[in-house]
Design a protein around this motif. Sequence first.
Motif: not given
Length: 180
Positions: A159-165
């Motif tokens: 899945p796309p890497i979340p902005e927070a990560i």
Amino acid sequence: MSHLINFVRIPALAVRQHLLPLRPLHLLEEDCLRLRVWPNDIDLNLHLNNARYLSWMDYGRTHLLARTRLLEHLVRERWTPLVGAVWMTYRRSLPFMARFTLTSRLVCWDEKWFYLEQTFEGGEGLAAVGWIKAVLRNPKGNLDPQKVLERIEPGIVSPPIPEAIAIWNELTREKLESRE
């Protein structure tokens, strides 16, 4: 008393998984464990000690590895799982003898790291959440997460890497580079 988890519960889970496997999970499904705060888990404030959260998270990740069928590869191939970073946020206490649920899930991965989320839910709601950045190694070095996961589920895509990560990675990178 974290040795109880490291030297008893985790090896017992590996043996149990060999003899009577847990119901398998898809690589991106959540694994939930129902647990309790025992006397060896508490601090002077009579609630779950912050270090015990990390110990329970170790067990939760091992349980997730077993359920997603990655544990058998780790054992057979002699891979070493290593935690590169943990980001913890504590919201409320888990008092002595409280029941809680530890939920673990693989969020995403990149060319080096696996990113996991683990949450602690008590009777009053969310108690803590932790994000973990982990790597698998063999004697030759780090393993490519994509190749590892394709052994279990060919064609799986992160899945796309979340902005927070992504922000967490950048903050970590800046701090490490400033110390070199």
